[in-house]
Design an enzyme around this catalytic site. Sequence first.
Site, short mmCIF file in Angstrom:
data_model
loop_
_atom_site.label_atom_id
_atom_site.label_comp_id
_atom_site.label_asym_id
_atom_site.label_seq_id
_atom_site.Cartn_x
_atom_site.Cartn_y
_atom_site.Cartn_z
N CYS A 1 7.82 -32.81 16.59
CA CYS A 1 7.50 -31.68 17.46
C CYS A 1 7.08 -32.23 18.83
O CYS A 1 7.23 -33.42 19.08
CB CYS A 1 6.42 -30.77 16.86
N ASN B 1 2.90 -33.79 18.22
CA ASN B 1 2.54 -34.42 16.95
C ASN B 1 1.08 -34.20 16.57
O ASN B 1 0.44 -35.04 15.97
CB ASN B 1 2.88 -35.92 16.97
N CYS C 1 0.24 -30.57 15.72
CA CYS C 1 0.24 -29.29 15.00
C CYS C 1 1.41 -29.21 14.01
O CYS C 1 1.24 -29.50 12.83
CB CYS C 1 0.30 -28.10 15.96
N ARG C 2 2.58 -28.83 14.50
CA ARG C 2 3.69 -28.52 13.59
C ARG C 2 4.22 -29.71 12.81
O ARG C 2 4.40 -29.62 11.59
CB ARG C 2 4.84 -27.86 14.37
N SER C 3 4.55 -30.81 13.49
CA SER C 3 5.16 -31.91 12.74
C SER C 3 4.20 -32.56 11.75
O SER C 3 4.62 -32.88 10.63
CB SER C 3 5.81 -32.95 13.67
N ASP D 1 5.15 -22.56 18.04
CA ASP D 1 4.09 -23.54 18.27
C ASP D 1 2.74 -22.82 18.23
O ASP D 1 2.43 -22.01 19.12
CB ASP D 1 4.30 -24.22 19.63
#
Length: 159
Positions: free
Chosen positions: A8, A11, A13-15, A126
């Site tokens: 993401c 690096n 939050c999402r990934s 996001d």
Amino acid sequence: MIRVLFVCHGNICRSPMAEFVFKNMVKEAGLADRFEIASAATSSEEIWGGVGNPVYPPAREELARHGISCAGKRAVQLKKKDYDYYDYLIGMDTMNIRNMERMTGHKGGKISLLLQYAGRNESIADPWYSGQFDVTYRDIVEGCSAFLEFLRGRGEIER
């Protein structure tokens, strides 16, 4: 060994959420020894003096609500050589995909969008901007579950 890298923007939050959700899924399926799973950023915004920031607290808290720990994870940036090392480089949104292709020098191939595995050509929102960490978590679980089924369907792992 199947090597998977979730990517993401920062690096934090999402990934990392995808990294630890997928690690948990393969562990529960008794397949942890078949995988190497990590995550990275397309930007260096969350990396200072070579040290990455930890997972953003609301993302960490959302994972914890589901019994998943991401302790010790710090942001790292995607490297060109990651394309050769990993079997799958999975982005969270279309901008991530463009940046991954630019940074690795490869278009398509091993690079994919997470929700494509669930039959959705959509980005994972996001939560840094939306504040909806629960929605992001739900979409990540959907994508990771579908990715695991994709691997089973290809015969890369047993059913």
